[in-house]
Design a protein around this motif. Structure first.
Motif, PDB file in Angstrom:
ATOM      1  N   PRO A   1     -10.059   0.468  -8.677  1.00 48.34           N
ATOM      2  CA  PRO A   1     -10.602  -0.566  -9.540  1.00 48.34           C
ATOM      3  C   PRO A   1      -9.143  -1.595  -9.532  1.00 48.34           C
ATOM      4  O   PRO A   1      -9.507  -2.804  -9.258  1.00 48.34           O
ATOM      5  CB  PRO A   1     -11.088  -0.078 -11.492  1.00 48.34           C
ATOM      6  CG  PRO A   1     -10.697   0.997 -11.397  1.00 48.34           C
ATOM      7  CD  PRO A   1      -9.750   1.457 -10.466  1.00 48.34           C
ATOM      8  N   LYS A   2      -8.007  -1.481  -9.966  1.00 49.41           N
ATOM      9  CA  LYS A   2      -7.591  -2.314 -10.262  1.00 49.41           C
ATOM     10  C   LYS A   2      -6.575  -3.080  -8.671  1.00 49.41           C
ATOM     11  O   LYS A   2      -6.835  -4.017  -8.328  1.00 49.41           O
ATOM     12  CB  LYS A   2      -5.905  -2.084 -10.814  1.00 49.41           C
ATOM     13  CG  LYS A   2      -5.950  -1.430 -11.942  1.00 49.41           C
ATOM     14  CD  LYS A   2      -4.961  -1.030 -13.222  1.00 49.41           C
ATOM     15  CE  LYS A   2      -5.521  -0.994 -14.230  1.00 49.41           C
ATOM     16  NZ  LYS A   2      -3.637  -0.112 -15.139  1.00 49.41           N
ATOM     17  N   LYS A   3      -6.617  -2.020  -7.425  1.00 46.85           N
ATOM     18  CA  LYS A   3      -5.966  -2.213  -6.116  1.00 46.85           C
ATOM     19  C   LYS A   3      -7.356  -2.666  -5.468  1.00 46.85           C
ATOM     20  O   LYS A   3      -6.918  -3.310  -4.592  1.00 46.85           O
ATOM     21  CB  LYS A   3      -4.579  -1.546  -5.470  1.00 46.85           C
ATOM     22  CG  LYS A   3      -3.311  -1.211  -6.741  1.00 46.85           C
ATOM     23  CD  LYS A   3      -2.445  -0.065  -6.211  1.00 46.85           C
ATOM     24  CE  LYS A   3      -1.156   0.077  -6.817  1.00 46.85           C
ATOM     25  NZ  LYS A   3      -0.392   1.060  -5.793  1.00 46.85           N
ATOM     26  N   GLY A   4      -8.213  -1.864  -5.275  1.00 42.89           N
ATOM     27  CA  GLY A   4      -9.249  -1.346  -4.618  1.00 42.89           C
ATOM     28  C   GLY A   4      -9.180  -1.334  -3.424  1.00 42.89           C
ATOM     29  O   GLY A   4      -9.132  -1.113  -2.574  1.00 42.89           O
ATOM     30  N   ASP A   5      -7.920  -0.417  -3.905  1.00 41.29           N
ATOM     31  CA  ASP A   5      -7.805   0.629  -2.530  1.00 41.29           C
ATOM     32  C   ASP A   5      -9.307   1.691  -2.045  1.00 41.29           C
ATOM     33  O   ASP A   5     -10.019   2.158  -3.552  1.00 41.29           O
ATOM     34  CB  ASP A   5      -6.294   1.157  -2.781  1.00 41.29           C
ATOM     35  CG  ASP A   5      -5.019   0.890  -2.467  1.00 41.29           C
ATOM     36  OD1 ASP A   5      -5.078  -0.266  -1.766  1.00 41.29           O
ATOM     37  OD2 ASP A   5      -4.459   1.020  -3.151  1.00 41.29           O
ATOM     38  N   LYS A   6      -9.361   2.275  -1.183  1.00 37.64           N
ATOM     39  CA  LYS A   6     -10.660   2.835  -0.858  1.00 37.64           C
ATOM     40  C   LYS A   6     -10.253   4.742  -0.914  1.00 37.64           C
ATOM     41  O   LYS A   6      -8.969   5.017  -0.122  1.00 37.64           O
ATOM     42  CB  LYS A   6     -11.241   3.336  -0.041  1.00 37.64           C
ATOM     43  CG  LYS A   6     -11.801   1.378  -0.449  1.00 37.64           C
ATOM     44  CD  LYS A   6     -13.492   1.504   0.714  1.00 37.64           C
ATOM     45  CE  LYS A   6     -14.088  -0.491   0.685  1.00 37.64           C
ATOM     46  NZ  LYS A   6     -14.354  -0.501   1.651  1.00 37.64           N
TER      47      LYS A   6
END
Length: 96
Positions: free
Chosen positions: A64-69
């Motif tokens: 949620p915070k960084k958007g890393d998948k």
């Protein structure tokens, strides 16, 4: 995809998955395979060898915070057929 696997851990009545080692895996890794049936009531037992029909399911988790998948691959067993039960005589040795 049909794969042959040895059951590596005891199966309990509440289990929805099995831990297996695929016969063709030279590294002898253990995998969790989720079942869309009860492996306990199918009489899947430790050390037996089963032919499993496996489907892959992908899950993508976005932080949620960084958007890393992060990508996860789940192995789903839709059908299972006993190939060899521990303690039984293989077909190639019967009637000899």
């Amino acid at each position: 995809m049909k794969l042959r696997a040895r059951i590596m851990e005891e199966v309990k009545s509440s289990d929805k998955s099995i831990i297996v080692e695929f016969e063709s895996d030279k590294e002898k890794q253990h995998f969790e395979v989720h079942c869309n049936f009860s492996p306990f009531y199918e009489k899947i037992e430790k050390w037996d060898i089963w032919d499993l029909v496996i489907k892959f399911k992908s899950e993508i988790f976005t932080e949620p915070k960084k958007g890393d998948k992060s990508y996860f691959t789940h192995l789903i067993c839709t059908k299972a057929h006993l190939y060899h039960k521990i303690g039984s005589i293989g077909k190639e040795y019967q009637n000899k």
